[in-house]
Design an enzyme around this catalytic site. Sequence first.
Site, PDB file in Angstrom:
ATOM      1  N   HIS A   1      94.109  51.841  34.984  1.00 46.88           N
ATOM      2  CA  HIS A   1      93.524  50.636  34.156  1.00 46.88           C
ATOM      3  C   HIS A   1      91.986  51.413  34.646  1.00 46.88           C
ATOM      4  CE1 HIS A   1      91.546  48.489  36.776  1.00 46.88           C
ATOM      5  NE2 HIS A   1      92.199  47.496  36.589  1.00 46.88           N
TER       6      HIS A   1
ATOM      7  N   CYS B   1      95.702  46.171  41.122  1.00 49.45           N
ATOM      8  CA  CYS B   1      96.245  47.235  39.825  1.00 49.45           C
ATOM      9  C   CYS B   1      95.395  48.237  40.964  1.00 49.45           C
ATOM     10  CB  CYS B   1      95.001  46.852  38.827  1.00 49.45           C
ATOM     11  SG  CYS B   1      95.903  45.771  37.419  1.00 49.45           S
TER      12      CYS B   1
END
Length: 334
Positions: A146, A154
Amino acid sequence: MLNAFRIGWIVALAFVLEGCVSSVLEVEGKGTRPVPAALLADMSRKSMSPSAPILVRIFKQESELEIWKRDRSGKFALLKTYPMCRWSGQLGPKKRIGDRQAPEGFYTVSAGMLNPNSQYYLSFNLGYPNKLEAALGYSGEALMVHGACSSSGCYALTDEGVAEIYAVAREAIKAGQESFQVQAFPFRMTPRNMVENRNDPNFSFWTDLKRGYDIFEVTRHQPKVSYCDGRYVFDTEFEGGEPSNVLAACPPAVNQPDPKVAARMQSDQVAETGLASSGRVSMAHAYADGGMHPSFRKLLKRSGEKALAKQTSLTSVPISRPDAALADPHLPGD
């Protein structure tokens, strides 16, 4: 008309105050923005079509993400390498919810896993846990690539970086690529890096990952991923078809390994043996909590979190654990 204008303004203000986006126009348009002209020009120079299939590789230690595209020769070629603003945890696979580990392994991303409305600008889900990880009892969900510069398992690429990656992936899927492969590695799997990490408890797992890494390095074709014996198996055809039990012993193979790939693996093993016996290989790095590409770390160290946020348009999401980002990677004992 005036009431309608006021309602629209209130809705727009609500989106801005929420802190995830900077305008309603951004919500409506960020997922459909075209591939930048400069990147299209790069594709043309490298004999690639915007609609050609893609493949993504991620390297934790180097804090880099690569986009590869199939060119006119039918093989994958490197389109662009992106610096990673933040990843969390240590080198090694993700095994449980809350361990802050970013996943390592081979993943398949389909159209439904692209999220144009992510609170981290844009994102795509890696699909963790994959079939092998689920069989091993690993837990976790919504592990993403992201925007922004914040990570809790992440890979954060900044808004600018993920915008390009998202657009390239979207166009490939629109053109008919049903899904694309993501290969997530602890480091570039060179003989030196393997030797530096030979005492790590994850070394046997990384040795399995290296087989897939080597296939792509040699052939520039996407490796076929299978699972058996509790591990990854690549480019193998089995008697009776794909194994149904991920944890059971692998059935007999009906094809032989690619001789060029086998030669590469043997050459690397010889190099690793030589490096290990030389005594000139440095210690493996340690991490307090993940990494940050040197280009971002330099800016963070020189000018602070606000300067890095401004440089990368990170006005709504803070940088996660900036002190750890400055410390990592470090030598054990530091």
